[in-house]
Design a protein around this motif. Structure first.
Motif, mmCIF file in Angstrom:
data_model
loop_
_atom_site.group_PDB
_atom_site.id
_atom_site.type_symbol
_atom_site.label_atom_id
_atom_site.label_comp_id
_atom_site.label_asym_id
_atom_site.label_seq_id
_atom_site.Cartn_x
_atom_site.Cartn_y
_atom_site.Cartn_z
ATOM 1 N N TYR A 53 0.820 -1.213 0.000
ATOM 2 C CA TYR A 53 0.000 0.000 0.000
ATOM 3 C C TYR A 53 0.855 1.264 0.000
ATOM 4 O O TYR A 53 0.426 2.310 -0.469
ATOM 5 N N HIS A 94 0.167 -1.922 7.343
ATOM 6 C CA HIS A 94 -0.519 -1.969 6.051
ATOM 7 C C HIS A 94 -0.950 -3.394 5.727
ATOM 8 O O HIS A 94 -2.042 -3.627 5.199
ATOM 9 N N ILE A 97 -4.111 -4.314 7.469
ATOM 10 C CA ILE A 97 -5.294 -3.741 6.800
ATOM 11 C C ILE A 97 -5.725 -4.655 5.661
ATOM 12 O O ILE A 97 -6.917 -4.976 5.505
ATOM 13 N N HIS A 110 -11.851 -2.477 -2.061
ATOM 14 C CA HIS A 110 -11.236 -1.294 -1.448
ATOM 15 C C HIS A 110 -9.742 -1.169 -1.749
ATOM 16 O O HIS A 110 -9.063 -0.332 -1.138
ATOM 17 N N VAL A 114 -7.705 2.213 -0.437
ATOM 18 C CA VAL A 114 -6.639 2.217 0.570
ATOM 19 C C VAL A 114 -5.397 2.902 0.013
ATOM 20 O O VAL A 114 -4.771 3.730 0.682
ATOM 21 N N LEU A 125 -2.638 5.412 7.917
ATOM 22 C CA LEU A 125 -3.522 4.319 8.288
ATOM 23 C C LEU A 125 -2.863 3.314 9.228
ATOM 24 O O LEU A 125 -3.545 2.418 9.734
ATOM 25 N N LEU A 131 -7.045 4.973 11.276
ATOM 26 C CA LEU A 131 -7.503 3.861 10.450
ATOM 27 C C LEU A 131 -8.981 3.589 10.670
ATOM 28 O O LEU A 131 -9.749 3.505 9.700
#
Length: 214
Positions: A53, A94, A97, A110, A114, A125, A131
């Motif tokens: 990410y 990350h 997530i 998503h 992100v 995040l 987050l």
């Protein structure tokens, strides 16, 4: 006479289509994995996208990959895997997530959101307060997300990401693995993001054309 003209046009079109294909060169456009890996779904073609990410090039290539993925035939399976390099603790937040969204079946939906939050909106995040606030803004059930994010199996899944990163010998992202046999990336090919997807198509076609083991 008209029939001959139509034949000529059709032939010319087919030749143009053939000439538009990439003549792939091993070592330049792709290379073979030192150890072939099994695909996740037997009987299907597979492309794995290793990404992070926090990678700007992953963000820049994502629109082209999403457009390409939307047109894939049903027998081609695109898998996304968040990279986890040993000693890179900055990636763990990350990766969690990604795993939480994957647990909820929302990772594909998503993916771009992100990356936009991290790369364009500069939202940290990896800070849990920020987050969970962002998760709520996306219409995701925060309680379910927290449960997945802090789930007992998360550490095991993180180790699995690290194992895959090592097993596939990923040293940069984005990197793509085709059918557990070949590795390629935009940086290797030197192509822009839109043209790079044609390399993926050619590698898939290469596997389709290969003699099948009986």
């Amino acid at each position: 006479m008209l029939k001959n003209w139509i034949k000529t046009v059709v032939l010319a079109a087919s030749l143009m289509g053939a000439s538009s294909a990439f003549a792939l060169t091993e070592g330049k456009d792709f290379k073979a994995l030192s150890k072939p890996m099994p695909v996740a779904v037997a009987g299907k073609q597979e492309v794995i996208e290793f990404f992070w990410y926090g990678c700007p090039h992953c963000f820049s290539v994502e629109p082209a990959i999403e457009a390409w993925a939307a047109k894939l035939p049903k027998d081609v399976n695109l898998r996304r895997v968040h990279v986890m390099w040993d000693g890179r603790n900055d990636m763990e937040g990350h990766a969690k997530i990604f795993l939480a969204l994957q647990t909820l079946g929302l990772d594909g939906k998503h993916q771009k959101a992100v990356m936009k939050a991290v790369q364009a909106d500069r939202i940290e995040l990896r800070n849990e307060a920020k987050l969970f606030e962002w998760v709520k803004s996306q219409g995701i059930d925060v309680a379910k997300f927290k449960a997945a994010y802090n789930g007992f199996s998360t550490n095991a899944q993180l180790k699995n990401l690290a194992t895959m990163t090592r097993d596939y010998q990923i040293d940069g992202v984005p990197t793509f693995i085709v059918n557990g046999k070949w590795v390629t990336s935009p940086s290797m090919v030197g192509a822009n993001d839109a043209n790079f997807t044609k390399i993926l198509d050619e590698l898939i076609a290469k596997d389709r054309a290969a003699p099948k083991k009986k």
